[in-house]
Design a protein around this motif. Sequence first.
Motif, PDB file in Angstrom:
ATOM      1  N   ALA A 107      -0.438  -0.555   4.340  1.00 22.37           N
ATOM      2  CA  ALA A 107      -0.042  -0.393   2.929  1.00 22.37           C
ATOM      3  C   ALA A 107      -0.889   0.697   2.269  1.00 22.37           C
ATOM      4  CB  ALA A 107      -0.200  -1.716   2.185  1.00 22.37           C
ATOM      5  N   ASN A 108      -2.208   0.627   2.464  1.00 22.54           N
ATOM      6  CA  ASN A 108      -3.105   1.642   1.892  1.00 22.54           C
ATOM      7  C   ASN A 108      -2.709   3.036   2.362  1.00 22.54           C
ATOM      8  OD1 ASN A 108      -4.637  -0.337   0.655  1.00 22.54           O
ATOM      9  ND2 ASN A 108      -6.267  -0.322   2.196  1.00 22.54           N
ATOM     10  N   SER A 109      -2.322   3.133   3.646  1.00 20.29           N
ATOM     11  CA  SER A 109      -1.966   4.444   4.205  1.00 20.29           C
ATOM     12  C   SER A 109      -0.715   5.004   3.535  1.00 20.29           C
ATOM     13  CB  SER A 109      -1.741   4.334   5.717  1.00 20.29           C
ATOM     14  OG  SER A 109      -2.917   3.854   6.341  1.00 20.29           O
ATOM     15  N   GLN A 140       4.246  -0.879  -1.704  1.00 22.97           N
ATOM     16  CA  GLN A 140       4.504  -2.118  -2.453  1.00 22.97           C
ATOM     17  C   GLN A 140       5.063  -3.210  -1.538  1.00 22.97           C
ATOM     18  OE1 GLN A 140       3.452  -2.460  -5.379  1.00 22.97           O
ATOM     19  NE2 GLN A 140       3.351  -0.450  -6.321  1.00 22.97           N
ATOM     20  N   LEU A 141       6.022  -2.842  -0.682  1.00 24.55           N
ATOM     21  CA  LEU A 141       6.609  -3.814   0.256  1.00 24.55           C
ATOM     22  C   LEU A 141       5.527  -4.404   1.153  1.00 24.55           C
ATOM     23  CD1 LEU A 141       9.658  -2.078   2.017  1.00 24.55           C
ATOM     24  CD2 LEU A 141       9.751  -4.105   0.589  1.00 24.55           C
ATOM     25  N   LEU A 142       4.650  -3.522   1.633  1.00 22.97           N
ATOM     26  CA  LEU A 142       3.630  -3.955   2.588  1.00 22.97           C
ATOM     27  C   LEU A 142       2.545  -4.797   1.921  1.00 22.97           C
ATOM     28  CD1 LEU A 142       3.596  -0.704   4.687  1.00 22.97           C
ATOM     29  CD2 LEU A 142       4.035  -2.989   5.589  1.00 22.97           C
ATOM     30  N   TRP A 167       4.482 -11.413  12.548  1.00 21.72           N
ATOM     31  CA  TRP A 167       4.496 -11.856  11.139  1.00 21.72           C
ATOM     32  C   TRP A 167       5.820 -11.424  10.514  1.00 21.72           C
ATOM     33  CZ3 TRP A 167       2.900 -15.549   8.452  1.00 21.72           C
ATOM     34  CH2 TRP A 167       2.850 -15.512   7.053  1.00 21.72           C
ATOM     35  N   GLU A 168       6.683 -12.388  10.300  1.00 26.09           N
ATOM     36  CA  GLU A 168       8.056 -12.095   9.882  1.00 26.09           C
ATOM     37  C   GLU A 168       8.154 -11.206   8.632  1.00 26.09           C
ATOM     38  OE1 GLU A 168      10.674 -14.764   7.486  1.00 26.09           O
ATOM     39  OE2 GLU A 168      11.373 -15.358   9.474  1.00 26.09           O
ATOM     40  N   ALA A 208       9.703  -5.970   6.342  1.00 28.25           N
ATOM     41  CA  ALA A 208       9.330  -4.746   5.619  1.00 28.25           C
ATOM     42  C   ALA A 208       9.603  -3.521   6.499  1.00 28.25           C
ATOM     43  CB  ALA A 208       7.858  -4.795   5.209  1.00 28.25           C
ATOM     44  N   MET A 209       9.320  -3.650   7.799  1.00 31.04           N
ATOM     45  CA  MET A 209       9.546  -2.523   8.718  1.00 31.04           C
ATOM     46  C   MET A 209      11.027  -2.164   8.826  1.00 31.04           C
ATOM     47  SD  MET A 209       6.839  -1.147   9.763  1.00 31.04           S
ATOM     48  CE  MET A 209       6.237  -1.505   8.131  1.00 31.04           C
ATOM     49  N   ASP A 210      11.901  -3.171   8.711  1.00 32.50           N
ATOM     50  CA  ASP A 210      13.343  -2.864   8.742  1.00 32.50           C
ATOM     51  C   ASP A 210      13.691  -1.854   7.655  1.00 32.50           C
ATOM     52  OD1 ASP A 210      13.836  -4.595  10.825  1.00 32.50           O
ATOM     53  OD2 ASP A 210      14.541  -6.253   9.564  1.00 32.50           O
TER      54      ASP A 210
END
Lengths: 105, 311
Positions: B37-39, B75-77, B140-141, B146-148
């Motif tokens: 997320a930070n990245s 934000q998602l992450l 971790w679902e 989020a990756m989708d």
Amino acid sequence: MIWEVFRQEQAGEYHTHCGNVHAPDREMAKQFAAVQHGRRKPTNSLWVVPRDEVGEITGDDVAFGGTTDKSYRWATTYRTTGADASEVVESESEQADAEQGRGDD
Amino acid sequence: MDLETVKDRAGPRAFSPADDLPQEYREAATRMIEFHANSEIMGAYLERPFIRQAPSIDRKLAFSAKVQDEIGHGQLLYRAAESLGVKSREQMLADLANGDGKFLNCFHYPMESWVETPMIAFFVDGAAMRRQATLRRTSWEPYAHAMDKVCFEEGFHVKHGEDILQELMTGSRKERQLTQEAFEKWWPRIIQFFGPTDDDSTHHDFAASVGLKQKSNDELRNAFLDQYIPKARNYGLEIPDEPRIRERDDGTYEVEEGDLDWDEFFAIAKNEYEPGRDQIGGRRAAQEAVQWVRETIDETIARGHAPRAAD
């Protein structure tokens, strides 16, 4: 009271809306959902949500995706050369599907 | 659930917030997703000045769309990380601002010129996408979900970055030369994107054993080189002599690790690299500068006015 029902077919997949049930409370809603929506189709988990708790926003309220031409934000716009990485190909094809679904040119 | 059960059941999207998971899993997943997320956020800040510096209106629109996407991915992450119950979103953002939050090596380096943009937008994003595609199968679902969405959007970023590279490498001789120089500057950093070799990776074994990480550093680096060396050559870029990269008989690559600057890499990993500290400070200043916006939103909601999203 109406409860909206979301079914997840397999662990890890998304819960998607599949209908609703009439029930006086959460426990009964879960039981009715299991009977009405969990028996025939593959089901790993069901969510029940009171209809009043669901917020809705539609295409009448807001222009999803904006009102201007945003073709610059789709992979399909860019003509590059050479074979792309498989995940780039997959992303581009998902974007092309979404483009069709939205009815863009 | 104890740790042994977690390891037994570890598979794609195996665990959700409904599961009772051991602290070791929650902390490892938080560390990994918070870093990711930070990245996203730091990458967006690195690229933001190029909205203004873009050479055409099309590039300006595309760059602003991309930066907007990256902030959205952050934000998602943070949500996916927050759902582990170890750290709140506010804590993670505060840590990023005060220099405790860790993020990708490439985003610690300043980016000064337009010719550098495809080094991030094509090569680094391409490398990130290699990795993110494998994380759609993380255990971790919420992270996998989020990756989708991230992978759906990221194809545009890579193709746009590649389009800039193509334009520069079919441009004037000076443009081609400056692009080659930028490539030589960024190439070792991009190789280091995947971290140290598997032998030296601290967190890999545990993260792999509980299904958080799907591929090792070396496997991902190989997959990247396999795809992106031909791409670089296709546009007329010359692969720098160092780090030395040998292709093995089985088609995989061996990178001469000693040719890379690991002192710099590990200083970056500790947020002790001076230019990176400037990047962190720049984002902190931006966060503070828009504090009034967050306050206004809170006050508006407190007064009972519904907020409306921009187009």
